[in-house]
Each structure stands twice: as structure tokens, then as C-alpha cells.
Design an enzyme around this catalytic site. Structure first.
Site, mmCIF file in Angstrom:
data_model
loop_
_atom_site.group_PDB
_atom_site.id
_atom_site.type_symbol
_atom_site.label_atom_id
_atom_site.label_comp_id
_atom_site.label_asym_id
_atom_site.label_seq_id
_atom_site.Cartn_x
_atom_site.Cartn_y
_atom_site.Cartn_z
ATOM 1 N N LYS A 113 159.124 9.904 26.056
ATOM 2 C CA LYS A 113 159.134 11.227 26.336
ATOM 3 C C LYS A 113 160.442 11.614 25.931
ATOM 4 O O LYS A 113 161.547 11.310 26.066
ATOM 5 C CB LYS A 113 159.258 11.576 27.830
ATOM 6 C CG LYS A 113 159.382 12.850 28.255
ATOM 7 C CD LYS A 113 159.548 12.884 29.643
ATOM 8 C CE LYS A 113 159.442 14.699 30.019
ATOM 9 N NZ LYS A 113 160.052 15.374 29.332
ATOM 10 N N LYS B 42 154.746 12.221 33.450
ATOM 11 C CA LYS B 42 155.892 11.657 32.980
ATOM 12 C C LYS B 42 156.665 10.844 33.947
ATOM 13 O O LYS B 42 156.562 11.039 35.344
ATOM 14 C CB LYS B 42 156.992 12.781 32.783
ATOM 15 C CG LYS B 42 157.125 13.953 33.959
ATOM 16 C CD LYS B 42 157.696 15.243 33.475
ATOM 17 C CE LYS B 42 157.646 16.069 34.827
ATOM 18 N NZ LYS B 42 158.006 17.495 34.302
ATOM 19 N N ARG C 178 148.636 21.916 34.426
ATOM 20 C CA ARG C 178 149.469 20.855 34.802
ATOM 21 C C ARG C 178 148.169 19.843 35.094
ATOM 22 O O ARG C 178 147.586 19.629 36.205
ATOM 23 C CB ARG C 178 150.314 21.230 35.806
ATOM 24 C CG ARG C 178 151.504 20.193 36.210
ATOM 25 C CD ARG C 178 152.391 20.741 37.140
ATOM 26 N NE ARG C 178 153.054 21.913 36.451
ATOM 27 C CZ ARG C 178 154.011 21.701 35.574
ATOM 28 N NH1 ARG C 178 154.360 20.462 34.942
ATOM 29 N NH2 ARG C 178 154.691 22.517 34.938
ATOM 30 N N GLU D 105 153.747 6.700 25.856
ATOM 31 C CA GLU D 105 154.664 7.403 24.662
ATOM 32 C C GLU D 105 155.983 7.455 25.068
ATOM 33 O O GLU D 105 156.527 7.784 26.091
ATOM 34 C CB GLU D 105 153.926 8.672 24.127
ATOM 35 C CG GLU D 105 152.613 8.291 23.643
ATOM 36 C CD GLU D 105 152.308 9.877 23.094
ATOM 37 O OE1 GLU D 105 153.029 11.050 23.309
ATOM 38 O OE2 GLU D 105 150.930 9.871 22.701
ATOM 39 N N PHE E 105 152.432 14.222 18.796
ATOM 40 C CA PHE E 105 151.773 13.773 19.829
ATOM 41 C C PHE E 105 149.936 13.952 19.899
ATOM 42 O O PHE E 105 149.472 13.189 20.696
ATOM 43 C CB PHE E 105 152.392 13.083 21.058
ATOM 44 C CG PHE E 105 152.971 14.431 21.560
ATOM 45 C CD1 PHE E 105 152.116 15.450 22.327
ATOM 46 C CD2 PHE E 105 154.272 14.682 21.663
ATOM 47 C CE1 PHE E 105 152.420 16.366 22.831
ATOM 48 C CE2 PHE E 105 154.708 16.045 22.143
ATOM 49 C CZ PHE E 105 153.854 16.842 22.835
ATOM 50 N N ARG F 264 159.078 21.638 22.912
ATOM 51 C CA ARG F 264 157.874 21.525 22.447
ATOM 52 C C ARG F 264 157.578 22.380 21.360
ATOM 53 O O ARG F 264 157.939 23.468 21.160
ATOM 54 C CB ARG F 264 156.670 22.057 23.478
ATOM 55 C CG ARG F 264 155.242 21.692 23.538
ATOM 56 C CD ARG F 264 155.099 20.419 24.105
ATOM 57 N NE ARG F 264 153.566 20.240 24.112
ATOM 58 C CZ ARG F 264 152.938 19.685 25.336
ATOM 59 N NH1 ARG F 264 153.657 20.150 26.459
ATOM 60 N NH2 ARG F 264 151.716 19.652 25.348
HETATM 61 P P1 AMP Z 1 158.842 18.404 31.819
HETATM 62 O O1 AMP Z 1 159.297 19.575 30.628
HETATM 63 O O2 AMP Z 1 159.882 17.823 32.270
HETATM 64 O O3 AMP Z 1 157.805 19.139 32.538
HETATM 65 O O4 AMP Z 1 158.007 17.587 30.739
HETATM 66 C C1 AMP Z 1 156.876 17.661 29.789
HETATM 67 C C2 AMP Z 1 157.377 18.082 28.524
HETATM 68 O O5 AMP Z 1 157.907 16.777 27.830
HETATM 69 C C3 AMP Z 1 156.385 18.491 27.470
HETATM 70 O O6 AMP Z 1 156.299 19.913 27.701
HETATM 71 C C4 AMP Z 1 157.166 18.054 26.099
HETATM 72 O O7 AMP Z 1 157.822 19.149 25.741
HETATM 73 C C5 AMP Z 1 157.945 16.883 26.419
HETATM 74 N N1 AMP Z 1 157.405 15.617 25.525
HETATM 75 C C6 AMP Z 1 158.145 15.057 25.108
HETATM 76 N N2 AMP Z 1 157.804 13.641 24.540
HETATM 77 C C7 AMP Z 1 156.468 14.000 24.892
HETATM 78 C C8 AMP Z 1 155.149 13.316 24.599
HETATM 79 N N3 AMP Z 1 155.115 12.068 24.155
HETATM 80 N N4 AMP Z 1 153.939 13.800 25.060
HETATM 81 C C9 AMP Z 1 154.001 15.039 25.611
HETATM 82 N N5 AMP Z 1 154.971 15.818 25.936
HETATM 83 C C10 AMP Z 1 156.032 15.304 25.737
#
Ligand code: AMP
Length: 575
Positions: A253, A426, A420, A251, A344, A258
Site C-alpha cells: 500500500k 487495506k 468501497r 500488494e 496496480f 491515486r
Molecule cells: P485509503 O486512502 O486509506 O482509503 O486507502 C486507499 C488508497 O490507497 C487508494 O485509493 C490508493 O490511492 C492507495 N493505494 C496505495 N497502494 C495501493 C495498491 N497497491 N492498490 C490499491 N490502492 C492503493
């Protein structure tokens, strides 16, 4: 129960740093609790309500000082003087109460019920006369307190219990006290905590039935916030496929924040990943959910992304972050900084929890109930593939569309709140960034006089986000002057104001600050350094955004920093 018993347990817990010893002490204590003592579990975590509840004690050092003065018949300035000497307001209370107790005979017995009763009145107080009302509620407790009780009461008030107990310690101690402590029991208790965000509710079930299986009865509830499932990192597409299996869902990102939407009947409530209720801040989103998502009751997981009204281009998170906290002129800002909801996942639907269903089934449901309305609410852009070439093309498309990268998801995986997990990964382009918390600052001179111009940054040591270690100093990326409200970024003056409520100690130009304000920074390199406790220093750190959406438990960890340091060495060697 007597508060003294709890205070003694706090004391025993703080006397050891060994986790197993803490579990031993805590499980012995938990065994003695009666059903009606359930709220003591909140006190053990330094709280008065379950984690999902937004009401917090929130007493400033100033009020704590005044209450100690009042309860001990001292002058405020004498309490402050002692505080400067000892450096710990709890200890000041302990010492001064001990002195007073020698000259008074009468003492009421303090109970945990009374402590909770008074503390629970604090967050509800608003308006005129609040400070005095708070003072009398606290003083009433302190006048009945023994020295050790006063120590822990004051530490509870200011939110700094210092007994080294986290939710996971309580979890393991519950397992030790009431079952055999092993993988199965700790996992089941953890699941129950994840679903309820309420340790006392979990204790209720254990105490009543004493069977692990009964914990399964605890379920998600629409309207109560839950922790979101978190992502891991992967460096390459190949690695991501290896970890989540083939085929995988990939998907976009999205670079937003969130948002979990809970709906029952006509009511829609929105929560951030921080369990913060942001319903009032996003009236248009409530509308989209009501109009474009089918179902009587549900909890959906999404990312809210900002976009430019005219060009329809997506905007980076920092340009819309102010909407999360904004409490006034909502309509105006909603027009200036519109968001699109990208759905999502789904956790609950029409009375049934879907946490244990596989991801592919959950998203199948999402596609049935969410109607795409671009720039309002859409299903996340996604492909399902085993083909690395296709995955790479999709990744490049995401970057072209101004998004951060892609998420790889295991089609068969369940939803694990608060974890986690290895089945959601990601991938972002190789840029170095960290989310750090500000723990200190230095006042500037000249043009920058009067506010902090350099900030001490810390990374996280423990998993709960209670201890931090310094990793560098930053002054770049912050503006000299505040500009338009809607402008992104922050000025020295604004950042100083944000930090002020958390000032702990001032020493000349230096200020110690309670870890609270989290920011994203980019940097060029991590170096080994004796100048900071972490043993590392960031070269050229630059402020990029405030992260009001992140809890302290999600500040980048020292482990991550070490890993980034190692990776960077590897890249130099081969790159
Ligand atoms: P990070 O904040 O860098 O740890 O990345 C994870 C965060 O990416 C999640 O908590 C979401 O807020 C965001 N996110 C963006 N797109 C998506 C997606 N398609 N699926 C899940 N999380 C996503």
C-alpha cells in the site's frame, strides 16, 4: 420547461427529510420530463454539467449579493443587512423579489433552458470585466424570477441547494419512475452512472428505450474520468484472508496519491480520485506512459509515490502533495519532487472495458503491457499467496520500505468504480488517524493575531458528503511561520488563506466555514463529549497533511468514528 416547475419540486423535496418521500416526489417529476429536458437532471443535483466535467458554477456570496441588489433595485448594504438578519442568501432573494414583484407587473417566464444557458456561461468567463459580465447574466435571470424561483436560483449559484438530494436518490427515483424499483434495476442504473459519471446520459437511454438492458450500452470512455474503486479496512492478516479468500493478491500500500492514466493514440490524460484533470502538473508521467506502457488505448489505475532523488527512499504523501495543485514552475518542482508510478490495475484496453473481468486477468494484462522502470513507472510490488506467514513477511517488508501497509485483493473480483468494496482491503499498523473537513475557526491573538489559530473539525454524516458534524478543535501540527515552498506542512497564515474563500459567517473571533478543505489528523483518543454535535471529541488532534486529493464523500464518517471509539474501548479492556 418552466423553471417554476423545477423550483416547486425543489421546494417539495426540501419539505421532507424522509428518503422514500423524496423518491416519490422526484420520480413523479422525472416521469414528466421530456427527452429534451435532460439537462434538468444536472440542475437537480445543483450542477450544470455532468460530474466528470470540471466546470462548476462557482459564484461567491459577494456576487450573489450584488446581483440580488441589482435585480431588486436595492443597495448592496441593505441586502447584506437582510442576510445578517435571515442568515440565508437564497431566502433574502426570495423576500426581496417578492417585495419588488408587488410593484411591477411585467414578468418574463423563466425556463430551465434559459437558466442553464446563462449559468453555463459563468465558468467560461475569465479576465477583465468578468465580474460585471457575471452580474448581468445572473441579474437577467433574477429579474424574471418569481420569489420561489429566486430562492433556488441563488442557492444553485452558491452551491447550497439544501434539498437533500444525492446521486443515489436520483438513481432510486429513476428506477421508481421507469422500472420496478428493486436491487436489479438500481444496480444497473448505478453501474451506468459509474461508467459515465453523467446522470443525464443515463436518463437519455432510459427515456429513449425504456429497457434496463440498454443501459449496458453505456461504456467507459477514454478521456472521461471515472471514480476509482475504494478499499475497506481489515485489522489482521487472518481477517483479510477471510474476507478476500485464499489465495489472495497482496500488494504494497503505497503512501502516495491515486492517479488514473487514460491514453488514446498520442494523447495521455491524468486524473486524480477526485476526477480532477492533473495532466499539466505531471509532464514526466505522460512521458513514462507513452514510452513504457504498450497499447493503443487504455485506462490504468495507479498510485504516484514521491521519492528522494539522492537516497532513492520513498517519501510520505504530505511531502509531495503540493504537486497536485501546482500550476507554475512545473519543471522545477518535477525535479525537486519526483514521483514513481505504481500501476496496480487496468480498466480498459484497446477499445474494450475490462471492468467485469476478474482482477487476476486484469493484472495479467498489466504485467504484459507495463515495463518496469524503477523510479519512473513500475508494476506494484505483489505476491499471490495463501500462506499467512508469507503474508506477514511481505507486510513487514512494505513497512520497512516506508510504505503505509498492504492491500489484500480478491483474485476473482470485478472492478467497481466508486464503491468501497469488500474485495480490496487495506491493512495498516494500528495508528489512529482520520480525514476530516474544516468547518470553522477561531482567530488567534498576539503573535497569531490576524489569522485563524484553531480549527473546528467535522466528520461526515451522509454518504455523499453534504452534511457534517463537529468532532473537535485543532491547533497542533501547524507551523507559526511559512517556510520554503518545498517544505512540507503548513503555517497558520497559509491555512487561513486557503480557507478564506469559504468563509460563511464571522462572529467576533469565530468563523463559520463551508466544508471544503480536508485534512488528515492523528489523535490519541476519542472521548464522548457534549461539546460537539457529533457527541465525540478528539483528544490531542494533530494536523498531518492537506488532502486536496480527496472529495468530501471520502471524509471519515461518523460511523467510522464510532467504530474507532468502540475498538479503542475493546483494546483497553484486553490490551
Ligand atoms: P485509503 O486512502 O486509506 O482509503 O486507502 C486507499 C488508497 O490507497 C487508494 O485509493 C490508493 O490511492 C492507495 N493505494 C496505495 N497502494 C495501493 C495498491 N497497491 N492498490 C490499491 N490502492 C492503493
Amino acid at each position: 420547461m418552466k423553471y417554476e416547475k423545477l423550483a416547486q419540486t425543489y421546494d417539495e423535496l426540501s419539505s421532507t427529510t424522509k428518503r422514500l418521500e423524496k423518491i416519490g416526489i422526484l420520480s413523479k417529476f422525472l416521469k414528466q420530463l421530456k427527452e429534451e429536458d435532460r439537462d434538468v437532471l444536472y440542475l437537480l443535483l445543483g450542477d450544470i454539467y455532468p460530474e466528470y466535467d470540471e466546470r462548476r458554477i462557482g459564484i461567491s456570496n459577494q456576487i450573489a449579493i450584488k446581483s440580488i441588489a441589482k435585480a431588486t433595485g436595492s443597495e448592496n448594504k441593505d441586502v447584506v443587512k437582510k442576510w445578517k438578519e435571515i442568515g440565508d442568501i437564497g431566502k433574502v432573494a426570495e423576500v426581496l423579489i417578492a417585495k419588488k414583484k408587488q410593484s411591477t407587473l411585467h414578468k418574463n417566464i423563466l425556463t430551465t433552458e434559459k437558466v442553464i444557458e446563462n449559468l453555463r456561461k459563468l465558468p467560461d468567463l475569465v479576465g477583465k470585466g468578468t465580474v460585471n459580465k457575471k452580474l448581468s447574466l445572473i441579474t437577467e435571470l433574477l429579474t424574471s424570477a418569481s420569489p420561489i424561483e429566486a430562492l433556488y436560483l441563488v442557492r444553485t449559484l452558491i452551491g447550497d441547494l439544501r434539498i437533500g438530494i444525492q446521486e443515489s436518490t436520483v438513481r432510486d427515483s429513476l428506477a421508481e419512475a421507469f422500472f420496478e424499483r428493486n436491487k436489479e434495476s438500481t444496480e444497473k442504473i448505478q453501474h451506468a452512472i459509474d461508467k459515465t459519471n453523467d446522470v443525464a446520459a443515463v436518463f437519455d437511454v432510459i427515456k429513449k428505450n425504456g429497457k434496463l438492458k440498454d443501459l449496458e450500452k453505456l461504456q467507459l470512455q477514454v478521456g472521461k474520468p471515472i471514480k476509482v474503486m475504494l478499499a475497506d479496512k481489515a485489522k489482521t492478516i487472518e481477517e483479510a484472508f477471510k474476507k478476500v479468500g485464499k489465495p489472495a493478491a497482496i500488494e504494497y500500500k503505497y503512501d502516495g496519491f491515486r492517479l488514473l492514466a487514460h491514453k488514446t493514440g498520442d494523447s495521455v490524460i491524468l486524473f486524480t480520485r477526485n476526477l480532477e484533470n492533473v495532466t499539466k502538473q505531471f509532464p514526466e508521467v505522460i512521458d513514462y506512459i507513452k514510452k513504457y506502457v504498450k497499447g493503443d488505448s487504455f485506462i490504468i489505475d495507479s498510485e504516484a509515490v514521491g521519492f528522494d532523488k539522492k537516497t532513492k527512499e520513498y517519501k510520505p504523501f504530505q511531502e509531495i502533495s503540493q504537486r497536485i495543485r501546482r500550476k507554475y514552475d512545473i519543471e522545477k518542482i518535477q525535479n525537486e519532487l519526483p514521483v514513481e508510478i505504481n500501476v496496480f490495475d487496468i480498466l480498459y484496453y484497446n477499445g474494450k472495458s475490462l471492468l467485469d473481468e476478474p482482477f487476476e486477468k486484469r493484472t495479467e494484462l498489466v504485467s504484459k503491457i507495463v515495463k518496469n522502470h524503477p523510479y519512473k513507472i513500475i508494476r506494484s510490488k505483489k505476491i499471490v499467496t495463501s500462506d499467512e506467514k508469507k503474508a506477514k513477511e511481505f507486510y513487514e517488508m512494505a513497512l520497512k520500505d516506508n510504505q503505509e501497509g498492504v492491500m489484500f485483493k480478491n483474485l476473482k473480483a470485478e472492478y467497481q468504480p466508486g464503491r468501497r468494496v469488500g474485495h480490496m482491503l487495506k491493512i495498516k499498523p494500528e495508528e489512529r488517524d482520520l480525514d476530516l473537513v474544516i468547518t470553522g475557526g477561531e482567530y488567534g491573538t498576539g503573535r497569531r493575531g490576524g489569522w485563524l489559530s484553531s480549527f473546528i473539525l467535522s466528520c461526515r454524516v451522509d454518504s455523499a458528503g453534504k452534511t457534517f458534524t463537529e468532532i473537535g478543535k485543532m491547533g497542533t501540527g501547524i507551523k507559526e511561520k511559512a517556510t520554503e515552498e518545498t517544505d512540507s506542512g503548513i503555517s497558520f497564515h497559509e491555512l487561513t488563506e486557503k480557507l478564506k474563500p469559504y468563509f460563511k459567517k464571522e462572529n467576533g473571533k469565530m468563523v463559520e466555514i463551508k466544508p471544503k478543505i480536508i485534512i488528515s489528523v492523528t489523535y490519541q483518543e476519542i472521548q464522548k463529549s457534549p461539546n460537539y454535535n457529533s457527541g465525540f471529541a478528539l483528544r490531542f488532534p494533530r494536523f498531518t497533511a492537506l488532502r486536496p486529493d480527496k472529495p468530501l464523500s471520502e471524509v471519515s464518517s461518523l460511523k467510522e468514528v464510532k467504530k474507532d471509539f468502540e475498538n479503542q474501548k475493546r483494546n483497553w479492556r484486553y490490551g
